[in-house]
Design an enzyme around this catalytic site. Structure first.
Site, PDB file in Angstrom:
ATOM      1  N   CYS A 257       4.525   7.596  12.917  1.00  0.00           N
ATOM      2  CA  CYS A 257       5.826   7.612  12.266  1.00  0.00           C
ATOM      3  C   CYS A 257       6.682   6.570  12.968  1.00  0.00           C
ATOM      4  O   CYS A 257       6.974   6.707  14.160  1.00  0.00           O
ATOM      5  CB  CYS A 257       6.398   9.020  12.430  1.00  0.00           C
ATOM      6  SG  CYS A 257       8.024   9.208  11.738  1.00  0.00           S
TER       7      CYS A 257
ATOM      8  N   CYS B  67      21.226   4.860  12.089  1.00  0.00           N
ATOM      9  CA  CYS B  67      21.154   4.874  10.627  1.00  0.00           C
ATOM     10  C   CYS B  67      22.563   5.016  10.078  1.00  0.00           C
ATOM     11  O   CYS B  67      23.401   5.713  10.654  1.00  0.00           O
ATOM     12  CB  CYS B  67      20.296   6.040  10.150  1.00  0.00           C
ATOM     13  SG  CYS B  67      20.043   6.063   8.357  1.00  0.00           S
TER      14      CYS B  67
ATOM     15  N   GLU C 266      12.396   5.467  18.543  1.00  0.00           N
ATOM     16  CA  GLU C 266      11.306   6.428  18.705  1.00  0.00           C
ATOM     17  C   GLU C 266      10.142   6.122  17.775  1.00  0.00           C
ATOM     18  O   GLU C 266      10.330   5.673  16.650  1.00  0.00           O
ATOM     19  CB  GLU C 266      11.798   7.825  18.315  1.00  0.00           C
ATOM     20  CG  GLU C 266      12.757   8.426  19.284  1.00  0.00           C
ATOM     21  CD  GLU C 266      13.296   9.753  18.748  1.00  0.00           C
ATOM     22  OE1 GLU C 266      14.268  10.228  19.325  1.00  0.00           O
ATOM     23  OE2 GLU C 266      12.748  10.292  17.768  1.00  0.00           O
TER      24      GLU C 266
ATOM     25  N   CYS D  51      23.081  11.501   6.469  1.00  0.00           N
ATOM     26  CA  CYS D  51      22.614  12.719   5.793  1.00  0.00           C
ATOM     27  C   CYS D  51      22.994  13.893   6.702  1.00  0.00           C
ATOM     28  O   CYS D  51      22.831  13.817   7.927  1.00  0.00           O
ATOM     29  CB  CYS D  51      21.103  12.664   5.572  1.00  0.00           C
ATOM     30  SG  CYS D  51      20.596  11.323   4.466  1.00  0.00           S
TER      31      CYS D  51
ATOM     32  N   CYS E 185      11.689  13.635  13.392  1.00  0.00           N
ATOM     33  CA  CYS E 185      11.776  12.940  12.111  1.00  0.00           C
ATOM     34  C   CYS E 185      10.969  13.670  11.053  1.00  0.00           C
ATOM     35  O   CYS E 185      10.495  13.075  10.085  1.00  0.00           O
ATOM     36  CB  CYS E 185      11.480  11.448  12.217  1.00  0.00           C
ATOM     37  SG  CYS E 185      10.148  10.992  13.285  1.00  0.00           S
TER      38      CYS E 185
ATOM     39  N   CYS F 151      20.560  15.396   9.419  1.00  0.00           N
ATOM     40  CA  CYS F 151      19.659  14.486  10.147  1.00  0.00           C
ATOM     41  C   CYS F 151      20.238  14.036  11.475  1.00  0.00           C
ATOM     42  O   CYS F 151      21.390  13.603  11.554  1.00  0.00           O
ATOM     43  CB  CYS F 151      19.361  13.266   9.277  1.00  0.00           C
ATOM     44  SG  CYS F 151      18.310  12.057  10.106  1.00  0.00           S
TER      45      CYS F 151
HETATM   46  N1  SAH Z   1      15.730   7.080   5.713  1.00  0.00           N
HETATM   47  C1  SAH Z   1      14.436   7.445   5.253  1.00  0.00           C
HETATM   48  C2  SAH Z   1      13.388   7.624   6.339  1.00  0.00           C
HETATM   49  C3  SAH Z   1      13.750   8.380   7.602  1.00  0.00           C
HETATM   50  S1  SAH Z   1      13.850  10.112   7.634  1.00  0.00           S
HETATM   51  C4  SAH Z   1      14.539   8.713   4.406  1.00  0.00           C
HETATM   52  O1  SAH Z   1      15.565   9.359   4.447  1.00  0.00           O
HETATM   53  O2  SAH Z   1      13.596   9.020   3.678  1.00  0.00           O
HETATM   54  C5  SAH Z   1      12.289  10.775   7.252  1.00  0.00           C
HETATM   55  C6  SAH Z   1      12.392  12.163   6.627  1.00  0.00           C
HETATM   56  O3  SAH Z   1      12.806  13.175   7.581  1.00  0.00           O
HETATM   57  C7  SAH Z   1      13.412  12.211   5.504  1.00  0.00           C
HETATM   58  O4  SAH Z   1      12.900  12.886   4.398  1.00  0.00           O
HETATM   59  C8  SAH Z   1      14.549  12.980   6.158  1.00  0.00           C
HETATM   60  O5  SAH Z   1      15.396  13.527   5.226  1.00  0.00           O
HETATM   61  C9  SAH Z   1      13.788  13.998   6.981  1.00  0.00           C
HETATM   62  N2  SAH Z   1      14.604  14.693   7.971  1.00  0.00           N
HETATM   63  C10 SAH Z   1      15.712  14.283   8.592  1.00  0.00           C
HETATM   64  N3  SAH Z   1      16.220  15.230   9.394  1.00  0.00           N
HETATM   65  C11 SAH Z   1      15.405  16.307   9.283  1.00  0.00           C
HETATM   66  C12 SAH Z   1      15.390  17.610   9.870  1.00  0.00           C
HETATM   67  N4  SAH Z   1      16.304  17.987  10.737  1.00  0.00           N
HETATM   68  N5  SAH Z   1      14.394  18.451   9.514  1.00  0.00           N
HETATM   69  C13 SAH Z   1      13.430  18.054   8.638  1.00  0.00           C
HETATM   70  N6  SAH Z   1      13.392  16.839   8.061  1.00  0.00           N
HETATM   71  C14 SAH Z   1      14.371  15.971   8.375  1.00  0.00           C
END
Ligand code: SAH
Length: 363
Positions: A113, A120, A100, A124, A338, A127
Protein backbone atom coordinates in the site's frame (compact mmCIF):
# COMPACT_ATOMS: atom_id res chain seq x y z
CA UNK A 1 32.01 20.12 -10.26
CA UNK A 2 28.34 19.37 -10.94
CA UNK A 3 25.97 20.05 -8.10
CA UNK A 4 23.26 17.49 -7.32
CA UNK A 5 20.57 19.89 -8.55
CA UNK A 6 22.04 19.80 -12.03
CA UNK A 7 22.17 16.04 -12.20
CA UNK A 8 19.24 14.15 -13.69
CA UNK A 9 17.24 11.93 -11.35
CA UNK A 10 16.89 8.71 -13.36
CA UNK A 11 14.20 7.40 -11.02
CA UNK A 12 11.80 10.17 -12.06
CA UNK A 13 11.73 8.80 -15.61
CA UNK A 14 9.91 5.91 -17.23
CA UNK A 15 12.25 2.96 -17.87
CA UNK A 16 12.17 3.69 -21.62
CA UNK A 17 13.03 7.37 -21.18
CA UNK A 18 15.83 6.53 -18.74
CA UNK A 19 17.27 3.95 -21.10
CA UNK A 20 17.20 6.34 -24.08
CA UNK A 21 19.01 8.97 -22.06
CA UNK A 22 21.57 6.50 -20.74
CA UNK A 23 22.31 5.05 -24.17
CA UNK A 24 22.89 8.54 -25.52
CA UNK A 25 25.12 9.31 -22.55
CA UNK A 26 27.13 6.11 -22.97
CA UNK A 27 27.60 6.77 -26.67
CA UNK A 28 28.80 10.31 -25.97
CA UNK A 29 31.28 8.91 -23.43
CA UNK A 30 32.57 6.46 -26.00
CA UNK A 31 31.72 3.26 -24.13
CA UNK A 32 28.99 1.97 -26.46
CA UNK A 33 25.25 2.45 -26.23
CA UNK A 34 24.75 -1.04 -24.76
CA UNK A 35 26.40 0.21 -21.55
CA UNK A 36 23.44 2.56 -21.18
CA UNK A 37 21.06 -0.38 -21.48
CA UNK A 38 23.06 -2.16 -18.78
CA UNK A 39 22.62 0.77 -16.39
CA UNK A 40 18.88 0.92 -17.13
CA UNK A 41 18.48 -2.72 -16.08
CA UNK A 42 19.89 -1.88 -12.65
CA UNK A 43 17.39 0.87 -11.86
CA UNK A 44 14.33 -1.02 -10.65
CA UNK A 45 14.35 -4.77 -10.58
CA UNK A 46 16.77 -5.99 -9.52
CA UNK A 47 17.73 -2.58 -8.19
CA UNK A 48 21.27 -1.44 -7.51
CA UNK A 49 21.48 0.95 -4.53
CA UNK A 50 23.89 3.26 -6.40
CA UNK A 51 26.13 3.42 -9.46
CA UNK A 52 29.16 2.04 -7.63
CA UNK A 53 27.22 -1.19 -6.99
CA UNK A 54 26.83 -1.74 -10.76
CA UNK A 55 29.95 -3.86 -10.83
CA UNK A 56 29.46 -5.07 -14.39
CA UNK A 57 30.30 -1.54 -15.57
CA UNK A 58 33.81 -0.07 -15.94
CA UNK A 59 34.85 1.88 -12.86
CA UNK A 60 35.52 5.10 -14.76
CA UNK A 61 32.08 4.97 -16.40
CA UNK A 62 30.44 4.51 -12.98
CA UNK A 63 32.11 7.71 -11.82
CA UNK A 64 30.90 9.52 -14.93
CA UNK A 65 27.37 8.32 -14.18
CA UNK A 66 27.71 9.62 -10.64
CA UNK A 67 28.65 13.04 -11.94
CA UNK A 68 25.71 13.25 -14.36
CA UNK A 69 22.83 11.39 -12.69
CA UNK A 70 21.29 10.61 -9.32
CA UNK A 71 19.47 7.58 -7.90
CA UNK A 72 17.94 9.13 -4.78
CA UNK A 73 17.17 6.93 -1.81
CA UNK A 74 14.35 7.30 0.72
CA UNK A 75 15.48 7.12 4.31
CA UNK A 76 13.76 4.33 6.19
CA UNK A 77 13.29 5.67 9.71
CA UNK A 78 10.91 3.19 11.35
CA UNK A 79 9.56 -0.24 10.73
CA UNK A 80 6.70 -1.77 12.70
CA UNK A 81 5.53 -5.35 12.52
CA UNK A 82 2.02 -6.47 13.34
CA UNK A 83 1.31 -9.82 14.94
CA UNK A 84 -0.57 -10.67 11.72
CA UNK A 85 2.55 -10.19 9.58
CA UNK A 86 1.63 -6.74 8.26
CA UNK A 87 4.63 -4.39 8.20
CA UNK A 88 4.51 -0.63 8.22
CA UNK A 89 7.47 1.43 6.99
CA UNK A 90 8.03 5.11 7.60
CA UNK A 91 10.25 6.94 5.10
CA UNK A 92 11.75 10.39 5.52
CA UNK A 93 12.08 12.44 2.34
CA UNK A 94 14.86 14.94 1.54
CA UNK A 95 12.81 17.87 2.88
CA UNK A 96 11.86 16.14 6.13
CA UNK A 97 8.39 15.01 5.06
CA UNK A 98 7.49 11.51 6.19
CA UNK A 99 5.36 9.01 4.33
CA UNK A 100 4.08 5.53 5.07
CA UNK A 101 4.16 2.31 3.11
CA UNK A 102 2.44 -0.87 4.29
CA UNK A 103 3.25 -4.43 3.23
CA UNK A 104 0.46 -6.95 3.70
CA UNK A 105 1.26 -10.63 3.23
CA UNK A 106 -1.67 -12.89 2.46
CA UNK A 107 -0.89 -16.46 1.47
CA UNK A 108 1.44 -16.27 -1.49
CA UNK A 109 0.54 -12.64 -2.19
CA UNK A 110 2.21 -9.54 -0.85
CA UNK A 111 0.30 -6.31 -1.33
CA UNK A 112 2.09 -3.00 -0.95
CA UNK A 113 0.00 0.00 0.00
CA UNK A 114 1.86 3.07 -1.23
CA UNK A 115 1.53 6.82 -0.63
CA UNK A 116 1.14 9.35 -3.44
CA UNK A 117 1.15 12.62 -1.49
CA UNK A 118 2.60 13.93 1.78
CA UNK A 119 -0.61 14.59 3.68
CA UNK A 120 -3.91 15.05 1.87
CA UNK A 121 -6.14 18.00 1.01
CA UNK A 122 -9.45 16.17 1.03
CA UNK A 123 -10.33 16.09 4.74
CA UNK A 124 -12.58 13.03 4.65
CA UNK A 125 -14.08 13.16 8.11
CA UNK A 126 -12.97 9.66 9.23
CA UNK A 127 -9.47 9.65 7.76
CA UNK A 128 -6.26 10.15 9.72
CA UNK A 129 -4.32 11.53 6.75
CA UNK A 130 -6.93 14.25 6.17
CA UNK A 131 -6.29 15.55 9.68
CA UNK A 132 -2.71 16.46 8.91
CA UNK A 133 -3.62 18.55 5.86
CA UNK A 134 -1.78 18.70 2.55
CA UNK A 135 1.95 19.26 2.30
CA UNK A 136 2.92 18.39 -1.24
CA UNK A 137 2.74 15.96 -4.11
CA UNK A 138 5.30 13.19 -4.18
CA UNK A 139 7.57 12.86 -7.20
CA UNK A 140 7.64 9.66 -9.30
CA UNK A 141 10.88 8.60 -7.63
CA UNK A 142 9.35 9.10 -4.17
CA UNK A 143 6.32 6.97 -5.03
CA UNK A 144 8.03 4.19 -7.00
CA UNK A 145 10.97 4.57 -4.59
CA UNK A 146 8.82 3.09 -1.81
CA UNK A 147 8.68 -0.16 -3.78
CA UNK A 148 12.36 0.08 -4.69
CA UNK A 149 13.47 0.63 -1.09
CA UNK A 150 11.60 -2.45 0.13
CA UNK A 151 13.26 -4.51 -2.62
CA UNK A 152 16.65 -3.23 -1.38
CA UNK A 153 16.15 -4.42 2.21
CA UNK A 154 18.48 -7.19 3.41
CA UNK A 155 15.40 -9.40 3.29
CA UNK A 156 13.69 -7.94 0.24
CA UNK A 157 9.94 -7.45 0.14
CA UNK A 158 8.73 -8.49 -3.30
CA UNK A 159 5.20 -7.28 -3.96
CA UNK A 160 2.72 -9.17 -6.10
CA UNK A 161 0.14 -6.38 -5.85
CA UNK A 162 0.21 -2.61 -5.44
CA UNK A 163 -2.60 -0.42 -4.13
CA UNK A 164 -2.52 3.38 -4.08
CA UNK A 165 -4.25 3.41 -0.71
CA UNK A 166 -1.61 4.99 1.46
CA UNK A 167 -1.45 8.71 2.17
CA UNK A 168 -2.88 11.09 -0.39
CA UNK A 169 -5.15 11.19 -3.41
CA UNK A 170 -3.34 9.61 -6.37
CA UNK A 171 -5.56 11.22 -9.01
CA UNK A 172 -4.69 14.67 -7.67
CA UNK A 173 -1.08 13.82 -8.48
CA UNK A 174 -1.66 12.28 -11.88
CA UNK A 175 1.45 13.82 -13.41
CA UNK A 176 3.64 11.69 -11.16
CA UNK A 177 1.27 8.73 -10.78
CA UNK A 178 1.09 8.15 -14.54
CA UNK A 179 4.87 7.73 -14.65
CA UNK A 180 4.77 5.46 -11.59
CA UNK A 181 2.12 3.23 -13.20
CA UNK A 182 4.50 2.69 -16.12
CA UNK A 183 7.44 1.95 -13.82
CA UNK A 184 5.39 -0.56 -11.82
CA UNK A 185 3.97 -2.35 -14.86
CA UNK A 186 6.77 -2.20 -17.45
CA UNK A 187 8.86 -5.40 -17.60
CA UNK A 188 11.88 -3.05 -17.60
CA UNK A 189 10.53 -1.60 -14.32
CA UNK A 190 8.96 -3.86 -11.70
CA UNK A 191 6.93 -5.94 -14.17
CA UNK A 192 3.83 -6.15 -11.98
CA UNK A 193 0.70 -7.03 -13.99
CA UNK A 194 -1.65 -4.09 -14.52
CA UNK A 195 -4.54 -6.06 -13.04
CA UNK A 196 -2.52 -6.29 -9.84
CA UNK A 197 -2.19 -2.51 -9.57
CA UNK A 198 -5.13 -0.57 -8.10
CA UNK A 199 -5.59 3.19 -8.05
CA UNK A 200 -7.95 4.26 -5.28
CA UNK A 201 -9.70 7.62 -5.55
CA UNK A 202 -12.46 9.70 -4.02
CA UNK A 203 -13.63 10.26 -7.59
CA UNK A 204 -11.43 12.93 -9.19
CA UNK A 205 -13.16 13.02 -12.57
CA UNK A 206 -10.32 14.24 -14.82
CA UNK A 207 -8.06 11.65 -13.21
CA UNK A 208 -10.54 8.84 -13.82
CA UNK A 209 -10.71 9.88 -17.47
CA UNK A 210 -6.93 9.90 -17.73
CA UNK A 211 -6.67 6.46 -16.11
CA UNK A 212 -9.40 5.12 -18.41
CA UNK A 213 -7.35 6.22 -21.42
CA UNK A 214 -4.38 4.10 -20.40
CA UNK A 215 -4.24 0.96 -22.52
CA UNK A 216 -3.14 -1.22 -19.58
CA UNK A 217 -5.76 -2.93 -17.41
CA UNK A 218 -5.04 -0.95 -14.25
CA UNK A 219 -7.77 -1.29 -11.64
CA UNK A 220 -9.87 1.53 -10.28
CA UNK A 221 -11.31 1.62 -6.76
CA UNK A 222 -13.68 4.40 -5.78
CA UNK A 223 -14.07 5.52 -2.20
CA UNK A 224 -17.86 5.86 -2.16
CA UNK A 225 -18.55 5.69 1.60
CA UNK A 226 -22.07 7.15 1.29
CA UNK A 227 -24.83 6.35 -1.19
CA UNK A 228 -26.38 9.84 -1.41
CA UNK A 229 -24.99 13.31 -2.13
CA UNK A 230 -26.42 14.67 1.09
CA UNK A 231 -24.64 12.17 3.33
CA UNK A 232 -21.50 12.03 1.19
CA UNK A 233 -21.06 15.80 1.39
CA UNK A 234 -20.99 15.49 5.16
CA UNK A 235 -18.39 12.74 5.17
CA UNK A 236 -16.34 13.85 2.19
CA UNK A 237 -16.20 17.58 1.34
CA UNK A 238 -14.80 16.70 -2.10
CA UNK A 239 -18.31 15.57 -3.03
CA UNK A 240 -19.17 19.24 -3.62
CA UNK A 241 -16.61 19.43 -6.41
CA UNK A 242 -17.14 15.90 -7.72
CA UNK A 243 -20.72 14.85 -6.92
CA UNK A 244 -21.60 11.20 -6.49
CA UNK A 245 -23.80 11.02 -9.60
CA UNK A 246 -20.96 12.18 -11.84
CA UNK A 247 -18.50 9.84 -10.17
CA UNK A 248 -20.82 6.88 -10.73
CA UNK A 249 -21.29 7.91 -14.38
CA UNK A 250 -17.52 8.05 -14.81
CA UNK A 251 -17.20 4.62 -13.22
CA UNK A 252 -19.84 3.29 -15.63
CA UNK A 253 -17.80 4.40 -18.64
CA UNK A 254 -14.60 2.82 -17.28
CA UNK A 255 -14.05 -0.25 -19.44
CA UNK A 256 -12.70 -2.37 -16.61
CA UNK A 257 -14.52 -3.55 -13.52
CA UNK A 258 -14.60 -1.00 -10.72
CA UNK A 259 -14.52 -1.59 -6.97
CA UNK A 260 -16.52 0.51 -4.53
CA UNK A 261 -14.94 1.06 -1.15
CA UNK A 262 -17.34 1.69 1.67
CA UNK A 263 -16.14 2.28 5.22
CA UNK A 264 -18.73 1.20 7.78
CA UNK A 265 -19.57 4.03 10.19
CA UNK A 266 -21.87 2.95 13.02
CA UNK A 267 -25.30 4.62 12.83
CA UNK A 268 -24.14 6.89 9.99
CA UNK A 269 -24.04 4.97 6.70
CA UNK A 270 -24.83 1.41 7.78
CA UNK A 271 -28.64 1.31 7.75
CA UNK A 272 -30.72 -1.01 5.50
CA UNK A 273 -31.76 1.90 3.24
CA UNK A 274 -28.09 2.71 2.67
CA UNK A 275 -27.50 -0.87 1.58
CA UNK A 276 -30.24 -0.73 -1.05
CA UNK A 277 -29.10 2.68 -2.32
CA UNK A 278 -25.52 1.46 -2.52
CA UNK A 279 -26.53 -1.73 -4.33
CA UNK A 280 -28.44 0.36 -6.91
CA UNK A 281 -25.35 2.51 -7.55
CA UNK A 282 -23.15 -0.56 -7.86
CA UNK A 283 -25.55 -2.11 -10.38
CA UNK A 284 -25.46 1.04 -12.49
CA UNK A 285 -21.77 0.59 -13.13
CA UNK A 286 -21.31 -3.13 -12.53
CA UNK A 287 -19.16 -2.49 -9.48
CA UNK A 288 -17.95 -4.89 -6.86
CA UNK A 289 -18.54 -3.63 -3.30
CA UNK A 290 -15.87 -3.83 -0.65
CA UNK A 291 -17.07 -3.10 2.87
CA UNK A 292 -14.33 -1.76 5.12
CA UNK A 293 -14.52 -2.04 8.90
CA UNK A 294 -13.65 1.38 10.34
CA UNK A 295 -10.01 1.31 11.29
CA UNK A 296 -9.39 2.64 14.79
CA UNK A 297 -7.07 5.63 14.80
CA UNK A 298 -8.78 7.51 12.01
CA UNK A 299 -10.42 10.87 12.59
CA UNK A 300 -13.76 11.99 13.93
CA UNK A 301 -15.92 10.57 16.69
CA UNK A 302 -17.17 7.57 14.76
CA UNK A 303 -17.90 4.12 16.12
CA UNK A 304 -17.35 1.06 14.00
CA UNK A 305 -20.35 -0.93 12.83
CA UNK A 306 -20.38 -4.30 14.65
CA UNK A 307 -19.16 -7.37 12.82
CA UNK A 308 -22.70 -8.75 12.81
CA UNK A 309 -23.98 -5.41 11.49
CA UNK A 310 -21.47 -5.47 8.64
CA UNK A 311 -22.50 -9.04 7.80
CA UNK A 312 -26.18 -8.01 7.71
CA UNK A 313 -25.36 -5.02 5.49
CA UNK A 314 -23.32 -7.27 3.17
CA UNK A 315 -26.14 -9.79 2.98
CA UNK A 316 -28.57 -7.07 1.85
CA UNK A 317 -26.19 -6.04 -0.92
CA UNK A 318 -25.65 -9.63 -1.99
CA UNK A 319 -29.40 -10.20 -2.03
CA UNK A 320 -29.75 -7.28 -4.42
CA UNK A 321 -27.48 -9.20 -6.82
CA UNK A 322 -24.27 -7.27 -6.27
CA UNK A 323 -21.00 -8.94 -5.47
CA UNK A 324 -19.72 -7.87 -2.07
CA UNK A 325 -16.84 -8.66 0.26
CA UNK A 326 -15.86 -7.57 3.74
CA UNK A 327 -12.26 -6.60 4.17
CA UNK A 328 -10.44 -8.01 7.09
CA UNK A 329 -8.63 -5.29 8.98
CA UNK A 330 -4.90 -5.83 9.01
CA UNK A 331 -2.22 -4.36 11.20
CA UNK A 332 -4.60 -2.75 13.67
CA UNK A 333 -1.98 -3.15 16.43
CA UNK A 334 0.50 -1.01 14.49
CA UNK A 335 -1.99 1.61 13.26
CA UNK A 336 -1.57 0.55 9.65
CA UNK A 337 -4.57 2.75 9.18
CA UNK A 338 -4.88 3.16 5.48
CA UNK A 339 -7.59 0.55 5.71
CA UNK A 340 -5.53 -2.45 4.85
CA UNK A 341 -7.22 -5.64 4.44
CA UNK A 342 -7.78 -9.02 3.14
CA UNK A 343 -10.88 -9.72 1.19
CA UNK A 344 -13.28 -12.26 2.45
CA UNK A 345 -15.75 -13.02 -0.20
CA UNK A 346 -19.33 -13.41 0.83
CA UNK A 347 -20.66 -14.28 -2.49
CA UNK A 348 -19.11 -15.12 -5.81
CA UNK A 349 -20.67 -14.63 -9.13
CA UNK A 350 -20.13 -17.39 -11.64
CA UNK A 351 -16.55 -17.15 -12.87
CA UNK A 352 -15.96 -14.91 -15.84
CA UNK A 353 -13.07 -14.49 -18.22
CA UNK A 354 -10.13 -13.25 -16.14
CA UNK A 355 -9.77 -10.02 -18.08
CA UNK A 356 -13.34 -9.04 -17.31
CA UNK A 357 -13.51 -10.25 -13.81
CA UNK A 358 -10.00 -10.53 -12.44
CA UNK A 359 -9.30 -11.04 -8.83
CA UNK A 360 -10.09 -8.24 -6.45
CA UNK A 361 -7.06 -8.85 -4.35
CA UNK A 362 -7.16 -6.19 -1.74
CA UNK A 363 -8.89 -3.31 -3.35
N1 SAH B 1 -7.44 9.15 -1.49
C1 SAH B 1 -7.64 7.82 -1.94
C2 SAH B 1 -6.63 6.81 -1.44
C3 SAH B 1 -6.21 6.83 0.01
S1 SAH B 1 -7.22 6.19 1.27
C4 SAH B 1 -9.06 7.38 -1.57
O1 SAH B 1 -9.69 8.04 -0.77
O2 SAH B 1 -9.53 6.38 -2.13
C5 SAH B 1 -7.47 4.49 0.99
C6 SAH B 1 -8.78 4.00 1.58
O3 SAH B 1 -8.76 3.96 3.03
C7 SAH B 1 -9.95 4.89 1.21
O4 SAH B 1 -11.05 4.14 0.81
C8 SAH B 1 -10.22 5.61 2.53
O5 SAH B 1 -11.48 6.14 2.57
C9 SAH B 1 -9.97 4.50 3.53
N2 SAH B 1 -9.85 4.96 4.91
C10 SAH B 1 -9.44 6.14 5.37
N3 SAH B 1 -9.53 6.21 6.71
C11 SAH B 1 -10.01 5.02 7.13
C12 SAH B 1 -10.32 4.46 8.41
N4 SAH B 1 -10.13 5.14 9.52
N5 SAH B 1 -10.81 3.20 8.45
C13 SAH B 1 -10.98 2.49 7.30
N6 SAH B 1 -10.70 2.96 6.07
C14 SAH B 1 -10.22 4.21 5.98
Amino acid sequence: MTTPAERTNLLDLTPAAAEALLREFATARGVGAYRGGQVARHLWSPAAPDFQAMTDLPLAFRSELDAAFTLPRLELTTEQRSTDGTRKFLFRLHDGQTIETVAIPDGDRVTLCISSQAGCALQCSFCATGLMGFYRNLTPSEIAGQVRELALLPEPVKPTNIVFMGMGEPLMNWKAVQVVLTILNDPAGFGIGARHITVSTVGVLPGIEALAKRPEQFRLAISVHAPSDELRRRLMPVNIKFPLEQVIDAAATFSRRVTFEYVMLGGVNDQPEHASQLAALAKRCGAFVNLIPLHPGGAGAYTPTSTAGIQRFAALIAKAGVEVAVRKSRGTDIAAACGQLRVERLRRRPPRAPDQHGEIEVA
